[in-house]
Design a protein around this motif. Structure first.
Motif, PDB file in Angstrom:
ATOM      1  N   LYS A 125       0.815  -1.227   0.000  1.00 28.03           N
ATOM      2  CA  LYS A 125       0.000   0.000   0.000  1.00 28.03           C
ATOM      3  C   LYS A 125       0.848   1.276   0.000  1.00 28.03           C
ATOM      4  O   LYS A 125       0.343   2.360  -0.312  1.00 28.03           O
ATOM      5  N   TYR A 126       2.142   1.152   0.341  1.00 21.53           N
ATOM      6  CA  TYR A 126       3.023   2.328   0.311  1.00 21.53           C
ATOM      7  C   TYR A 126       3.641   2.539  -1.073  1.00 21.53           C
ATOM      8  O   TYR A 126       4.095   3.638  -1.386  1.00 21.53           O
ATOM      9  N   THR A 127       3.677   1.489  -1.872  1.00 24.74           N
ATOM     10  CA  THR A 127       4.283   1.601  -3.209  1.00 24.74           C
ATOM     11  C   THR A 127       3.449   2.489  -4.106  1.00 24.74           C
ATOM     12  O   THR A 127       3.973   3.367  -4.814  1.00 24.74           O
ATOM     13  N   PHE A 128       2.129   2.255  -4.104  1.00 21.97           N
ATOM     14  CA  PHE A 128       1.270   2.903  -5.096  1.00 21.97           C
ATOM     15  C   PHE A 128       1.196   4.432  -4.963  1.00 21.97           C
ATOM     16  O   PHE A 128       1.273   5.134  -5.976  1.00 21.97           O
ATOM     17  N   PRO A 129       1.066   4.984  -3.762  1.00 23.03           N
ATOM     18  CA  PRO A 129       1.067   6.452  -3.692  1.00 23.03           C
ATOM     19  C   PRO A 129       2.351   7.066  -4.256  1.00 23.03           C
ATOM     20  O   PRO A 129       2.305   8.095  -4.939  1.00 23.03           O
ATOM     21  N   CYS A 130       3.500   6.418  -3.981  1.00 27.91           N
ATOM     22  CA  CYS A 130       4.784   6.941  -4.474  1.00 27.91           C
ATOM     23  C   CYS A 130       4.840   6.928  -6.002  1.00 27.91           C
ATOM     24  O   CYS A 130       5.199   7.925  -6.638  1.00 27.91           O
ATOM     25  N   ILE A 131       4.461   5.796  -6.605  1.00 26.85           N
ATOM     26  CA  ILE A 131       4.594   5.678  -8.057  1.00 26.85           C
ATOM     27  C   ILE A 131       3.529   6.517  -8.773  1.00 26.85           C
ATOM     28  O   ILE A 131       3.757   7.042  -9.867  1.00 26.85           O
ATOM     29  N   LEU A 132       2.355   6.679  -8.146  1.00 26.72           N
ATOM     30  CA  LEU A 132       1.318   7.534  -8.745  1.00 26.72           C
ATOM     31  C   LEU A 132       1.757   8.998  -8.762  1.00 26.72           C
ATOM     32  O   LEU A 132       1.457   9.737  -9.706  1.00 26.72           O
ATOM     33  N   LYS A 133       2.498   9.405  -7.721  1.00 30.38           N
ATOM     34  CA  LYS A 133       3.031  10.772  -7.710  1.00 30.38           C
ATOM     35  C   LYS A 133       4.018  10.981  -8.856  1.00 30.38           C
ATOM     36  O   LYS A 133       4.045  12.039  -9.493  1.00 30.38           O
ATOM     37  N   ALA A 134       4.831   9.960  -9.133  1.00 26.40           N
ATOM     38  CA  ALA A 134       5.789  10.035 -10.244  1.00 26.40           C
ATOM     39  C   ALA A 134       5.036  10.164 -11.572  1.00 26.40           C
ATOM     40  O   ALA A 134       5.384  10.985 -12.426  1.00 26.40           O
ATOM     41  N   CYS A 135       3.994   9.345 -11.746  1.00 27.47           N
ATOM     42  CA  CYS A 135       3.176   9.417 -12.972  1.00 27.47           C
ATOM     43  C   CYS A 135       2.527  10.789 -13.108  1.00 27.47           C
ATOM     44  O   CYS A 135       2.434  11.340 -14.210  1.00 27.47           O
ATOM     45  N   SER A 136       2.070  11.320 -11.984  1.00 26.85           N
ATOM     46  CA  SER A 136       1.433  12.640 -11.983  1.00 26.85           C
ATOM     47  C   SER A 136       2.399  13.712 -12.468  1.00 26.85           C
ATOM     48  O   SER A 136       2.050  14.548 -13.295  1.00 26.85           O
ATOM     49  N   ARG A 137       3.635  13.674 -11.942  1.00 26.95           N
ATOM     50  CA  ARG A 137       4.631  14.679 -12.346  1.00 26.95           C
ATOM     51  C   ARG A 137       5.002  14.570 -13.813  1.00 26.95           C
ATOM     52  O   ARG A 137       5.282  15.565 -14.471  1.00 26.95           O
ATOM     53  N   LEU A 138       5.013  13.331 -14.323  1.00 34.97           N
ATOM     54  CA  LEU A 138       5.337  13.107 -15.742  1.00 34.97           C
ATOM     55  C   LEU A 138       4.121  13.297 -16.645  1.00 34.97           C
ATOM     56  O   LEU A 138       4.264  13.321 -17.864  1.00 34.97           O
ATOM     57  N   GLN A 139       2.943  13.404 -16.027  1.00 38.19           N
ATOM     58  CA  GLN A 139       1.665  13.393 -16.757  1.00 38.19           C
ATOM     59  C   GLN A 139       1.592  12.140 -17.636  1.00 38.19           C
ATOM     60  O   GLN A 139       1.140  12.174 -18.783  1.00 38.19           O
ATOM     61  N   ALA A 140       2.068  11.046 -17.048  1.00 38.09           N
ATOM     62  CA  ALA A 140       2.109   9.758 -17.757  1.00 38.09           C
ATOM     63  C   ALA A 140       0.793   9.024 -17.526  1.00 38.09           C
ATOM     64  O   ALA A 140       0.686   8.145 -16.663  1.00 38.09           O
ATOM     65  N   LEU A 141      -0.222   9.413 -18.296  1.00 37.85           N
ATOM     66  CA  LEU A 141      -1.558   8.872 -18.096  1.00 37.85           C
ATOM     67  C   LEU A 141      -1.623   7.366 -18.358  1.00 37.85           C
ATOM     68  O   LEU A 141      -2.233   6.621 -17.589  1.00 37.85           O
ATOM     69  N   LYS A 142      -0.977   6.915 -19.445  1.00 35.83           N
ATOM     70  CA  LYS A 142      -1.033   5.491 -19.812  1.00 35.83           C
ATOM     71  C   LYS A 142      -0.480   4.629 -18.667  1.00 35.83           C
ATOM     72  O   LYS A 142      -1.098   3.645 -18.250  1.00 35.83           O
ATOM     73  N   GLU A 143       0.702   5.009 -18.147  1.00 36.05           N
ATOM     74  CA  GLU A 143       1.305   4.259 -17.047  1.00 36.05           C
ATOM     75  C   GLU A 143       0.432   4.350 -15.795  1.00 36.05           C
ATOM     76  O   GLU A 143       0.283   3.376 -15.049  1.00 36.05           O
ATOM     77  N   GLY A 144      -0.150   5.547 -15.581  1.00 35.08           N
ATOM     78  CA  GLY A 144      -1.019   5.724 -14.425  1.00 35.08           C
ATOM     79  C   GLY A 144      -2.235   4.815 -14.478  1.00 35.08           C
ATOM     80  O   GLY A 144      -2.652   4.239 -13.462  1.00 35.08           O
ATOM     81  N   GLU A 145      -2.810   4.660 -15.679  1.00 31.77           N
ATOM     82  CA  GLU A 145      -3.973   3.771 -15.841  1.00 31.77           C
ATOM     83  C   GLU A 145      -3.590   2.305 -15.597  1.00 31.77           C
ATOM     84  O   GLU A 145      -4.353   1.541 -14.994  1.00 31.77           O
ATOM     85  N   ILE A 147      -1.185   1.300 -13.640  1.00 29.87           N
ATOM     86  CA  ILE A 147      -0.972   1.153 -12.190  1.00 29.87           C
ATOM     87  C   ILE A 147      -2.318   1.092 -11.468  1.00 29.87           C
ATOM     88  O   ILE A 147      -2.492   0.335 -10.502  1.00 29.87           O
ATOM     89  N   HIS A 148      -3.296   1.862 -11.951  1.00 25.36           N
ATOM     90  CA  HIS A 148      -4.646   1.814 -11.375  1.00 25.36           C
ATOM     91  C   HIS A 148      -5.192   0.382 -11.455  1.00 25.36           C
ATOM     92  O   HIS A 148      -5.781  -0.129 -10.487  1.00 25.36           O
ATOM     93  N   ALA A 149      -4.978  -0.265 -12.599  1.00 28.89           N
ATOM     94  CA  ALA A 149      -5.438  -1.660 -12.775  1.00 28.89           C
ATOM     95  C   ALA A 149      -4.772  -2.582 -11.749  1.00 28.89           C
ATOM     96  O   ALA A 149      -5.412  -3.483 -11.174  1.00 28.89           O
ATOM     97  N   GLN A 150      -3.460  -2.348 -11.498  1.00 25.35           N
ATOM     98  CA  GLN A 150      -2.744  -3.176 -10.524  1.00 25.35           C
ATOM     99  C   GLN A 150      -3.219  -2.901  -9.099  1.00 25.35           C
ATOM    100  O   GLN A 150      -3.240  -3.813  -8.253  1.00 25.35           O
ATOM    101  N   ILE A 151      -3.604  -1.650  -8.820  1.00 25.36           N
ATOM    102  CA  ILE A 151      -4.139  -1.310  -7.491  1.00 25.36           C
ATOM    103  C   ILE A 151      -5.386  -2.136  -7.215  1.00 25.36           C
ATOM    104  O   ILE A 151      -5.554  -2.708  -6.124  1.00 25.36           O
TER     105      ILE A 151
END
Length: 699
Positions: A125-145, A147-151
């Protein structure tokens, strides 16, 4: 490896002079609190390698946390530690992912997460907030989606902290509607969750949704905080929602929050943007301490409310108290300079930006371009455009509009082609610039084609401004009848600007019948607009129909319609001088009138004949020539001639359209005095040089 480990004490810092007698069983405090440099960490790292303690996951994680998060510039060291661990666990990966994100390396964070999954290490549960913040900064929507599936797969979809970062990621990637779905699906929503959604709407500029969400939050009984109020006050300012803004002000008063400078700054911003500058200024003046955000809010409010002189005065005051401006301050100051035509002040601002090595962002670069274009210095605008590392559709649009309004229509269309070649989609505002360029260069067929392509190729529905541009294109080309029929066939009701554009074309091409009908429509829409009557009066005068011209002027007098006083500005040595028609208030009055009389004598000798039809209504016949010669722009130009060196360009800004007589006179002045004169009136720029004007005598 030989090294000296200092004696450990909770009260002392690491040094290189004392040898430790016993390494603590749990070195967490030693590693996380006492290590201040890479050298300190290197000593401990060497010891844990030597003693075999590195195999202890807790110690390895402490070393990682110190190097990846706590110490500056040490990610390479952290990565080396990480690579030395045989089988890193999720906690080790989490620390490094978090470190990369915190230290502005979100791309490396995403790559490490992919490696984590390839190595079959399960995220927690600590991994996902960290990696989602990285996706947010990159505006990496595809990767973010992904990761959402993995959540969802790993069962962390209902963890509040994970959901909050999901909302933030989607909103930051421009998918605020998806963020809202995540928000709506949550069973429990604390204030942090609500604030994540507020932040998403704020970033996307959905101010209506901010206000609606706030009302929903109140209904839900969730207690809001400072962050909530700042978001809502910002929305109130953008929407002009003074009622809600004042309710929040009362809440702040009742709850003793007046000492919160962030909240008071937001109130200043809200009141200023709602047009309550007096209240904003009172709150601003009462602040015990004013940071750059507070100053920027007040300057921005003045600038956006048209109080541009006050904005510049505040900026000078800010300089005196030694508060360094930021990008928002600079954008507001440049906007004020653009409105006032204060080229020298704006140039100083540009110099200040360079001196402070401020990054030429899209926002700041576009503001600079817009400022230069609106001061008639299109070469400088182009130069800034070329220097900008990143450009968006607004940057291109500002350049196209600037070129069009400065008489460079063909070049504007060339840049539109370049823009399309770079696959940048134009918006509705871009097409206003493109159609204006066609209008100023007489490209009727091109204008028609662009107007049609807006809808067919780009799916942009024409607005009233686009129809106005088409009327202008046809009218300028002398196609008055076609322009009239175009208005009649418009799918939306024509406004006053449409009919006024047609009336202006009738004046140039002396079509009195359509001019009369245009005025009838204008009288119904804006009965007290003096400029419309004057346009028709001048149309009669141009045909020698003096009685009709005087009749229209008499109608104005009977209806109590007064001509808006002409006002012209000229900036000299950083000071803006203001002139009104037949001015009697300027401190250098006698000098200015003597210079004006001399200027008029010289151009008369060169062939200039005053057009007394442009005199004020109540002027006696003998006074009409003097009345015309004392129009505001003539006074400003005369002042410029005596206060600047020969050969220096004179730049004037006027609140009204330049009259025919002043236009003729200024062409002659530019030739007789060998000066380039740039006049910005209500409609466009006039670049006068060697007896001609860039508008080709149509404006």
């Amino acid at each position: 490896m030989a090294f000296t480990l200092p004696f450990f004490s909770a009260k002392t810092l690491l040094t290189t002079t004392t040898t430790i007698t016993q390494f603590p069983e749990n070195p967490k405090t030693l590693i996380l609190e006492q290590c201040k440099t890479i050298k300190d960490l290197n000593q401990i790292h060497a010891h844990v390698i030597k003693t075999g303690l590195l195999v202890n996951p807790t110690i390895a994680e402490n070393l990682l946390e110190s190097s990846a998060i706590l110490l500056p510039g040490s990610m390479d060291y952290a990565l080396a530690i990480f690579r030395s661990i045989d089988e890193p666990n999720p906690a080790a990966y989490n620390i490094l992912i978090r470190g990369f994100t915190l230290k502005q390396s979100p791309r490396e964070a995403v790559l490490l997460f992919k490696e984590m999954r390839e190595n079959s290490v399960e995220p927690d549960k600590y991994t996902f907030p960290c990696i989602l913040k990285a996706c947010s900064r990159l505006q990496a929507l595809k990767e973010g989606e992904e990761i959402h599936a993995q959540i969802v797969k790993f069962g962390f979809g209902t963890h509040g902290f994970v959901e909050n970062t999901l909302i933030h990621m989607y909103a930051n990637c421009g998918k605020v509607e998806v963020a809202r779905r995540v928000f709506d699906d949550m069973s429990k929503r604390g204030v942090i969750t609500w604030n994540s959604m507020f932040a998403g709407y704020t970033k996307s500029g959905n101010w209506d949704e901010v206000v609606k969400l706030f009302h929903k939050m109140q209904e839900s009984g969730v207690v809001f905080d400072e962050v909530t109020m700042i978001c809502v006050l910002t929305a109130c300012g953008r929407l002009g929602d003074l009622e809600l803004g004042e309710w929040i002000n009362e809440y702040i008063d009742m709850n003793g929050l007046k000492g919160n400078l962030n909240l008071i700054t937001s109130l200043v911003d809200m009141y200023a943007k709602c047009g309550r500058l007096d209240t904003a200024r009172r709150l601003f003046d009462e602040m015990p301490r004013r940071d750059v955000v507070a100053w920027s809010a007040m300057i921005s409010g003045c600038s956006q409310s048209g109080q541009c002189r006050e904005a510049l005065a505040l900026f000078h005051e800010m300089q005196k108290v030694k508060v360094d401006p930021n990008e928002i301050t600079m954008v507001s100051v440049l906007s004020a300079c653009a409105v006032l035509g204060a080229l020298e002040t704006g140039k100083w601002v540009h110099f200040f930006i360079k001196k402070k090595k401020m990054k030429l962002t899209v926002t700041l670069g576009t503001a600079l371009m817009d400022f230069y274009a609106k001061c008639g210095s299109i070469e400088n605008s182009l130069e800034v455009f070329e220097q900008m590392p990143l450009k968006n559709v607004l940057s291109w649009t500002v350049l196209i509009q600037g070129l069009a309004s400065n008489g460079e229509g063909r070049k504007a269309l060339e840049f539109f082609s370049l823009m399309r070649g770079k696959n940048i989609e134009p918006n509705d505002v871009t097409f206003i610039g493109v159609l204006s360029a066609c209008s100023h260069t007489g490209l009727v067929d091109d204008g028609r084609n662009f107007f049609v392509s807006m809808t067919i190729e780009f799916g942009i529905e024409p607005r009233i401004e686009h129809y106005g541009c088409m009327v202008d294109i046809l009218g300028r080309a002398g196609m008055i009848e076609e322009a009239y029929q175009f208005i009649k066939n418009m799918p939306i009701k024509p406004n006053a600007i449409i009919w006024r554009t047609l009336l202006a074309s009738c004046r140039v091409h002396k079509n009195i019948e359509i001019a009369e009908e245009s005025l009838q429509h204008l009288v119904r829409l804006e009965p007290t607009h003096s400029g419309d009557y004057i346009l028709l009066s001048n149309t009669y005068a141009s045909l020698g129909r003096w009685e009709d011209a005087l009749r229209v002027r008499s109608q104005m007098k009977e209806k109590g319609i007064k001509k808006t006083p002409g006002c012209s500005l000229i900036e000299l040595d950083g000071v803006i001088h203001e002139f009104f028609a037949e001015d009697n208030s300027h401190p250098h009055l006698k000098e200015i009138y003597n210079a004006t009389e001399n200027m008029m004598k010289r151009i008369k000798s060169a062939g200039y004949v005053p057009n007394t039809a442009e005199a004020r209504l109540d002027a006696e016949e003998d006074d009409k020539e003097a009345s015309v010669s004392h129009h505001s722009e003539k006074l400003a130009i005369a002042f410029g001639l005596i206060r600047t060196s020969p050969g220096i360009t004179i730049r004037i800004s006027k609140n009204l359209r330049v009259c025919t007589d002043c236009h003729t006179a200024t062409k002659m002045i530019s030739k007789v005095f060998n000066r380039e004169i740039v006049v910005r009136d209500r409609n466009r720029f006039h670049h006068f040089k060697e007896g001609s004007c860039s508008c080709n005598d149509f404006w």
